[in-house]
Design a protein around this motif. Structure first.
Motif, PDB file in Angstrom:
ATOM      1  N   TYR A 214       0.815  -1.214   0.000  1.00 29.72           N
ATOM      2  CA  TYR A 214       0.000   0.000   0.000  1.00 29.72           C
ATOM      3  C   TYR A 214       0.852   1.269   0.000  1.00 29.72           C
ATOM      4  CZ  TYR A 214      -3.897   3.101   1.130  1.00 29.72           C
ATOM      5  OH  TYR A 214      -4.849   4.096   1.094  1.00 29.72           O
ATOM      6  N   TYR A 215       1.841   1.331   0.884  1.00 32.46           N
ATOM      7  CA  TYR A 215       2.615   2.566   1.038  1.00 32.46           C
ATOM      8  C   TYR A 215       3.842   2.652   0.151  1.00 32.46           C
ATOM      9  CZ  TYR A 215      -0.324   4.157   4.830  1.00 32.46           C
ATOM     10  OH  TYR A 215      -1.395   4.614   5.558  1.00 32.46           O
TER      11      TYR A 215
ATOM     12  N   GLU B  73      -6.352  -3.861  -5.639  1.00 29.64           N
ATOM     13  CA  GLU B  73      -5.191  -4.586  -6.175  1.00 29.64           C
ATOM     14  C   GLU B  73      -4.575  -5.497  -5.118  1.00 29.64           C
ATOM     15  OE1 GLU B  73      -3.494  -1.482  -9.523  1.00 29.64           O
ATOM     16  OE2 GLU B  73      -3.109  -1.049  -7.392  1.00 29.64           O
ATOM     17  N   ILE B  74      -4.477  -5.002  -3.892  1.00 27.01           N
ATOM     18  CA  ILE B  74      -3.913  -5.814  -2.817  1.00 27.01           C
ATOM     19  C   ILE B  74      -4.831  -6.985  -2.504  1.00 27.01           C
ATOM     20  CG2 ILE B  74      -3.208  -5.842  -0.390  1.00 27.01           C
ATOM     21  CD1 ILE B  74      -2.520  -2.821  -0.752  1.00 27.01           C
TER      22      ILE B  74
ATOM     23  N   SER C 145      -8.240  -3.190   4.272  1.00 30.35           N
ATOM     24  CA  SER C 145      -8.450  -1.922   4.959  1.00 30.35           C
ATOM     25  C   SER C 145      -8.242  -2.076   6.467  1.00 30.35           C
ATOM     26  CB  SER C 145      -9.854  -1.396   4.668  1.00 30.35           C
ATOM     27  OG  SER C 145     -10.099  -0.205   5.359  1.00 30.35           O
ATOM     28  N   ASP C 146      -8.804  -3.129   7.049  1.00 30.71           N
ATOM     29  CA  ASP C 146      -8.646  -3.381   8.484  1.00 30.71           C
ATOM     30  C   ASP C 146      -7.181  -3.605   8.845  1.00 30.71           C
ATOM     31  OD1 ASP C 146     -11.358  -3.132   8.901  1.00 30.71           O
ATOM     32  OD2 ASP C 146     -11.732  -5.298   9.012  1.00 30.71           O
ATOM     33  N   ALA C 147      -6.472  -4.358   8.015  1.00 34.53           N
ATOM     34  CA  ALA C 147      -5.045  -4.630   8.272  1.00 34.53           C
ATOM     35  C   ALA C 147      -4.242  -3.338   8.246  1.00 34.53           C
ATOM     36  CB  ALA C 147      -4.502  -5.625   7.253  1.00 34.53           C
ATOM     37  N   ILE C 148      -4.544  -2.459   7.309  1.00 34.96           N
ATOM     38  CA  ILE C 148      -3.832  -1.183   7.210  1.00 34.96           C
ATOM     39  C   ILE C 148      -4.113  -0.325   8.447  1.00 34.96           C
ATOM     40  CG2 ILE C 148      -3.683   1.002   5.937  1.00 34.96           C
ATOM     41  CD1 ILE C 148      -4.106  -0.704   3.371  1.00 34.96           C
TER      42      ILE C 148
END
Length: 67
Positions: A32-33, A41-42, A54-57
């Motif tokens: 992501y970063y 995509e992820i 989203s939760d993991a991020i």
């Protein structure tokens, strides 16, 4: 803080403390970063839902800020 400053801060924290995250969290954060992949995509790459990405991020950012 704006998005660019947030991204720089998270990248620095990821460099310093990234290995304290789980392997999957670290890989998602890197995708992501550092690789600038979207949530979609992820999720396709990792075979998990966008919500899981989203939760993991969110959890990883909180962990990094706590360290």
């Amino acid at each position: 803080m704006n998005n660019v400053n947030d991204t720089i801060k998270i990248n620095r924290l990821l460099d310093l403390y990234g290995r304290l995250l789980t392997t999957q969290q670290f890989e998602i954060m890197t995708d992501y970063y550092n690789c600038d992949l979207s949530l979609s995509e992820i999720s396709e790459l990792r075979k998990i839902s966008r919500t899981a990405v989203s939760d993991a991020i969110k959890k990883s950012v909180k962990k990094l800020n706590d360290y």
